[in-house]
Enzyme design. Structure first.
Site, PDB file in Angstrom:
ATOM      1  N   CYS A 246      26.250 -10.764   6.918  1.00  0.00           N
ATOM      2  CA  CYS A 246      25.793 -10.884   5.531  1.00  0.00           C
ATOM      3  C   CYS A 246      26.545  -9.932   4.624  1.00  0.00           C
ATOM      4  O   CYS A 246      26.505 -10.073   3.397  1.00  0.00           O
ATOM      5  CB  CYS A 246      24.283 -10.631   5.434  1.00  0.00           C
ATOM      6  SG  CYS A 246      23.808  -8.944   5.847  1.00  0.00           S
TER       7      CYS A 246
ATOM      8  N   SER B 192      18.692 -16.758   5.680  1.00  0.00           N
ATOM      9  CA  SER B 192      19.240 -17.471   4.523  1.00  0.00           C
ATOM     10  C   SER B 192      18.312 -17.326   3.326  1.00  0.00           C
ATOM     11  O   SER B 192      17.113 -17.055   3.468  1.00  0.00           O
ATOM     12  CB  SER B 192      19.418 -18.956   4.861  1.00  0.00           C
ATOM     13  OG  SER B 192      18.154 -19.580   5.015  1.00  0.00           O
TER      14      SER B 192
END
Length: 498
Positions: A281, A226
């Site tokens: 992602c 993240s």
């Protein structure tokens, strides 16, 4: 209960911390194993083993290191089916997707097989009177990788493949959610002929991450996760003198112009938004149709397409995607859906109540579709990381271009169109690191490079390809002269090449 140990100096290392993380089977919701969480001393033992092995490994000629990579590739291909089954059992993605996870990592190993050529330096003969200048790339020493749960094979191989090939040794700290495949990769690296200590796997949580970021012998750290943690890793690692590449979150957009082939767009969006339960992602969770007619038709077709999707256990060959990795992550996705409704977006398809018969305790969530999403909404600004597709309508090409360009994330973007000029202009102007033209998931091939912009990446060097080689090496430049005849007078000014 199966315990998953660390892998240090060529063998299993049983942890002593007394701390464990649960490894679930996402299909059933049951705990299937425990992974040991390292102490600082255990992390240090791995680093010391890597440091001891690195001297000899760096002195091994590049061709012999490449032969280890060739053999590692062969062993991965030999064990592809069993590795994919293990990966799916801990992550939840379907078997075909797990094989893709492994294969995309293997492609970087293939690139690393050519390391003797890639490492060649530059040479200038006669740069000055009797003077030659040449450069060489040398390994950094001990390097480390901190990898996420969503690609437990691909991303580790992206990191350690190049790092080891250029002569470094490596400490891998994989996600504690699906740690078995990373250990298997290290075992196969030893079987391929790498010396003990070249590739080590240490499991852990934040304390292990901090130990990596502050250890004086670790020269470089690669991270994927993240954005908030990526920023922390970058700041902490660089503050301790390390080279750091830290890849963060994403909110990838798909721009659909009125001339796009909607039949293809819908199929592409379905796979890119819902494949692997959206836990990529480079997933495509935002679609931006240009013009009302395009948006209305796209919405209608997407609803029909979603009705055909099959959610099933990871071993079901008919399933398009499986469960998410944990109950907590499923609940987080469901909470984002709730927030989206409260923000005023139209929830066209709601996947929160999905339940798979016979696997009611599994971590399943159905596909969801929002329309009328606005750029000021929390659910648009943040990464949901689940099977949720958001429609953000745009009136013009310029408005559509501005959405990904102004977003806090800049990982990937795609445009769907038959207009070459529009595609070319979009690719040139959009403020995003990786662009697809009629390609929904524009992950570059292994001999190019992977990396986003803005809060999607911290550091100035991307993953794999030549950029990866640069990250894991340092340049040494030599200026050499072999004088003949009488000794020259000493020079008291900086030499120039007259």
């Amino acid at each position: 209960m199966r315990d998953i140990a660390h892998f240090v100096n060529g063998q299993a290392l049983v942890g002593t911390s007394g701390r464990f993380g649960d490894v679930f089977n996402p299909n059933t919701g049951e705990v299937q194993a425990r992974v040991q969480l390292a102490t600082d001393a255990e992390l240090d033992a791995a680093v010391q083993a890597a440091a001891a092995a690195q001297i000899g490994w760096a002195q091994t000629n590049p061709q012999r290191r490449a032969r280890v990579m060739f053999e590692f590739k062969r062993l991965i291909e030999r064990d592809m089916n069993s590795l994919a089954e293990i990966l799916s059992s801990e992550h939840g993605k379907v078997i075909a997707d797990s094989k893709g996870d492994i294969q995309r990592g293997l492609e970087v190993i293939e690139f690393a097989c050519g390391i003797p050529h890639i490492l060649k330096g530059e040479y200038t003969e006669g740069a000055g009177p009797g003077i030659d200048v040449y450069s060489m790339r040398q390994p950094l020493g001990v390097c480390a990788g901190i990898t996420p749960f969503n690609f437990p094979a691909m991303i580790p191989m992206w990191m350690f493949g190049i790092s080891i090939a250029v002569g470094n040794t490596f400490i891998l700290k994989p996600s504690e959610k699906d740690p078995t495949v990373p250990v298997k990769l290290a075992e196969l690296m030893m079987e391929a002929g790498a010396p003990a200590g070249v590739l080590n796997v240490v499991h852990g949580d934040k304390s292990a991450v901090d130990a990596i970021l502050t250890h004086p012998l670790i020269r470089a750290v690669s991270f994927v996760g993240s954005s908030d943690i990526a920023h922390y890793v970058y700041q902490t690692g660089t503050a301790h003198g390390k080279r750091v590449q830290a890849m963060g979150g994403a909110k990838n957009h798909g721009i659909v112009l009125p001339d796009a082939d909607l039949d293809q767009v819908v199929k592409d969006l379905s796979g890119a938004a819902f494949g692997s339960a959206g836990e990529r992602c480079m997933a495509l969770p935002v679609v931006v149709p240009v013009g009302k007619a395009t948006a209305d038709e796209l919405r209608e077709r997407m609803v029909a397409e979603i009705e055909t999707l099959q959610v099933g256990i990871s071993s079901d060959p008919a399933a398009h995607y499986g469960p998410v990795v944990s109950a907590a992550h499923r609940d987080k996705i469901a909470d984002y859906i709730r927030i989206g409704v409260e923000e005023g977006a139209e929830l066209v398809v709601d996947g929160r109540d999905f339940s798979l018969q016979g696997f009611e305790k599994g971590f399943f969530i159905g596909p969801s579709l929002f329309d009328g999403v606005k750029k000021g909404m929390k659910t648009y600004q943040e990464e949901i990381f689940g099977p949720v597709l958001q429609i953000v309508r745009a009136e013009s090409f310029e408005e559509a271009l501005s959405l990904p360009s102004e977003h806090q994330y800049g990982n990937g973007v795609a445009i769907f169109t038959r207009n070459g000029r529009a595609a070319r202009e979009f690719a040139s102007r959009v403020n995003v690191g990786m662009v697809g033209i009629n390609v929904p998931i524009p992950v570059p091939v292994a001999y190019h490079t992977f990396g986003g912009w803005k809060r999607s990446a911290f550091g100035d060097t991307n993953q794999h390809g030549v950029e990866g080689v640069k990250f894991y090496t340092k340049v040494k430049t030599i200026t050499a002269r072999w004088p003949e005849g009488e000794v020259e007078d000493s020079a008291f000014v900086i030499p120039t090449m007259k």
